[in-house]
Design a protein around this motif. Structure first.
Motif, PDB file in Angstrom:
ATOM      1  N   SER A 182      24.201 -13.315 -29.334  1.00 33.43           N
ATOM      2  CA  SER A 182      24.326 -13.427 -30.784  1.00 33.43           C
ATOM      3  C   SER A 182      23.493 -12.361 -31.489  1.00 33.43           C
ATOM      4  N   GLN A 219      24.634  -9.555 -34.287  1.00 35.25           N
ATOM      5  CA  GLN A 219      23.982  -9.437 -35.586  1.00 35.25           C
ATOM      6  C   GLN A 219      23.546  -8.004 -35.885  1.00 35.25           C
ATOM      7  N   GLU A 220      22.876  -7.366 -34.944  1.00 32.16           N
ATOM      8  CA  GLU A 220      22.371  -6.025 -35.208  1.00 32.16           C
ATOM      9  C   GLU A 220      23.503  -5.008 -35.309  1.00 32.16           C
ATOM     10  N   TYR A 242      26.517  -5.683 -36.395  1.00 33.72           N
ATOM     11  CA  TYR A 242      27.170  -5.967 -37.680  1.00 33.72           C
ATOM     12  C   TYR A 242      26.403  -5.329 -38.833  1.00 33.72           C
ATOM     13  N   ILE A 294      19.296 -12.523 -42.541  1.00 32.28           N
ATOM     14  CA  ILE A 294      20.080 -13.312 -41.587  1.00 32.28           C
ATOM     15  C   ILE A 294      19.184 -14.380 -40.985  1.00 32.28           C
ATOM     16  N   GLY A 305      19.720 -17.220 -37.737  1.00 32.47           N
ATOM     17  CA  GLY A 305      20.671 -17.639 -36.715  1.00 32.47           C
ATOM     18  C   GLY A 305      19.983 -18.323 -35.561  1.00 32.47           C
ATOM     19  N   PHE A 322      25.199 -17.462 -36.803  1.00 29.31           N
ATOM     20  CA  PHE A 322      24.225 -17.004 -37.781  1.00 29.31           C
ATOM     21  C   PHE A 322      24.855 -16.960 -39.164  1.00 29.31           C
ATOM     22  N   LEU A 376      24.610 -14.621 -42.838  1.00 29.74           N
ATOM     23  CA  LEU A 376      24.079 -13.515 -43.624  1.00 29.74           C
ATOM     24  C   LEU A 376      24.349 -13.768 -45.089  1.00 29.74           C
TER      25      LEU A 376
END
Length: 430
Positions: A234, A238-239, A241, A355, A357, A398, A400
């Motif tokens: 995950s 996230q990073e 994205y 974020i 998560g 997560f 955002l």
């Protein structure tokens, strides 16, 4: 030929007609310079007295700020112009002469501008911010669809809270209690069990009586959820994205970034992977920085997040927070029940968490224990427990906050400029 300002680059040397508003005007003898906007951009229209009819010249003289018109002219390249193009006006048709437009080029107070938010949106700065917001939205859809996610829309009216808090807007759902959703996460977990990788993108509401520059009452959340996905996987999503959002804004919004005066060199540093710091290490770091009031088990406030983020040029993950300061559904770190498999992503430059998560609890018995611990006896939570009863799998997700991401990427002082009509503690107008 009718065209928009953003299209004039395709019509150099040709005559076009643009529907526009007058943003500003200045004159120099036999020349009038009209700063025109149409929602797609800005362009200067040059009216030469000797090259237009007397009627068109007089109409141009009558124009006031925010008057609406159709303007016809020849497109020419001009590298000195902000857009790279100008319009040599041949004729114009006035639609309406605006009278006493309240927002003039002089400085206005924030409260005045907020009272006139419906008009303030027309300014070049607000226009640029909302175009960047739109680019972030487009990039969000592109990223998740390109990576195999399905968009699912959770309900806005719910019978329970996602995180067991009391910061909810209560309403009546016929003869029952209901709440405006503060998160679609629980429903996205259900969707992930059906579709594998999903995301939602919609409004959320939190009745926090907060006046900080980071908080809105109504905001927009992007909430992905992934089946067969652990915490580390995950974090990778996230990073990637966030790095993609910044990349797309840099690629497609250079004019807007320049308009708002954003230092793009700081954004150009945003590349995955991002650094990571455990909560344990963060506590030690904060103590070394003089935060003597912080103790293990305390949640971080804005000053703590800012102090951590200031030591990095890119966003930083703070991982494995104490169980007691996080939501009931987060999975414990194996062999260490007092902390959970979670992370907050802190943006640089003092923008705080963008974020939050975690890996979710997938064990039925542990979730039952959490239900007892958090007094989740309401029947409205029964369905969420059943997700662990029928084919439970490891899963993570997560959320955002769109407006916080916009504030950071744009380098804004306050979150109120990141959304067309902000809802703040003491503001629901206009």
């Amino acid at each position: 030929m009718k065209a928009t300002i953003s299209e004039v680059k395709n019509y150099v040397g040709a005559e076009v007609t643009i529907g526009a508003w007058l943003a500003n005007k200045r004159s120099s003898g036999k020349i009038q310079f009209l700063e025109l906007r149409d929602g797609t951009g800005y362009i200067q229209g040059v009216v030469l007295k000797n090259e237009v009819s007397e009627e068109s010249w007089e109409k141009a003289k009558e124009l006031t700020q925010e008057s609406s018109l159709y303007v016809t002219g020849t497109v020419r390249e001009d590298k000195r112009a902000p857009s790279g193009f100008e319009l040599t006006v041949t004729s114009l048709e006035v639609i309406q002469i605006a009278q006493d437009y309240p927002i003039t080029p002089k400085d206005h107070g924030v409260e005045f501008l907020m009272d006139h938010r419906h008009l303030w949106l027309r300014s070049s700065r607000q226009h640029a911010i909302l175009r960047i917001r739109d680019e972030i939205i487009k990039a969000t859809y592109d990223f998740f669809h390109d990576n195999g996610f399905t968009k699912v829309d959770p309900p806005i009216l719910t019978g329970s809270s996602a995180e067991g808090t009391t910061d909810l807007f209560h309403t009546k759902y016929f003869d029952r209690d209901a709440y405006l959703s503060q998160s679609g996460q629980l429903y996205m977990e259900a969707a992930a069990m059906a579709l594998g990788k999903v995301y939602s993108f919609g409004p959320a509401f939190r009745a926090e009586k907060s006046k900080t520059r980071r908080h809105l009452i109504e905001f927009w959340m992007i909430e992905p959820e992934m089946a067969f996905c652990d915490h580390e996987e995950s974090l990778n999503v996230q990073e990637n994205y966030v790095a993609y959002l910044v990349e797309e804004v840099l690629k497609n919004c250079q004019t807007e970034l320049k308009t708002i005066g954003r230092d793009t060199s700081k954004l150009e540093k945003i590349k995955a992977p991002f650094p990571r710091m455990t909560y344990d290490d963060a506590i030690e770091f904060l103590k070394s920085e003089g935060f003597d009031d912080i103790e293990w088990g305390d949640d971080f406030g804005s000053p703590h997040e800012t102090a951590i983020a200031e030591h990095f040029d890119v966003p930083v993950f703070v991982t494995e927070y104490p169980t007691k300061v996080k939501a009931f559904y987060m999975k414990p770190v194996p062999g260490r029940d007092e902390v959970v498999l979670c992370a907050d992503l802190l943006a640089p430059e003092g923008y705080g968490e963008i974020i939050g998560g975690s890996q979710r609890i997938d064990d039925l018995e542990l979730m039952k224990e959490r239900y007892e611990q958090f007094h989740l006896t309401d029947p409205s939570y029964k369905w969420y427990l059943e997700l662990r009863q029928y084919g439970s799998v490891p899963h993570s997700g997560f959320g955002l906050g769109l407006e916080r991401a916009v504030a950071w990427i744009c380098g804004l002082d306050h979150i109120r400029e990141t959304i067309p009509f902000p809802r703040l503690l003491n503001r629901i107008y206009p």
